[in-house]
Design a protein around this motif. Sequence first.
Motif: not given
Length: 63
Positions: A27-29, A36-38, A43-47, A51-57
Amino acid sequence: MDDDADAGPEFDGVRIGRPATRALSRAGYTTLAELPEPLDELLALHGVGPRAVRLLNEARADR
């Protein structure tokens, strides 16, 4: 050689797993600051899962 083959389980020092790291890379990150925020938008990205979002937060809050 495919760049995705080198995607490890860490994204900007956060251990989120290979599928999520690969999805963010595609996605280029490249850094936590670029996300992005939030982060729930990821979560729209496949993969990328909850859990990943929680860890990144958590990592974003720590920095």
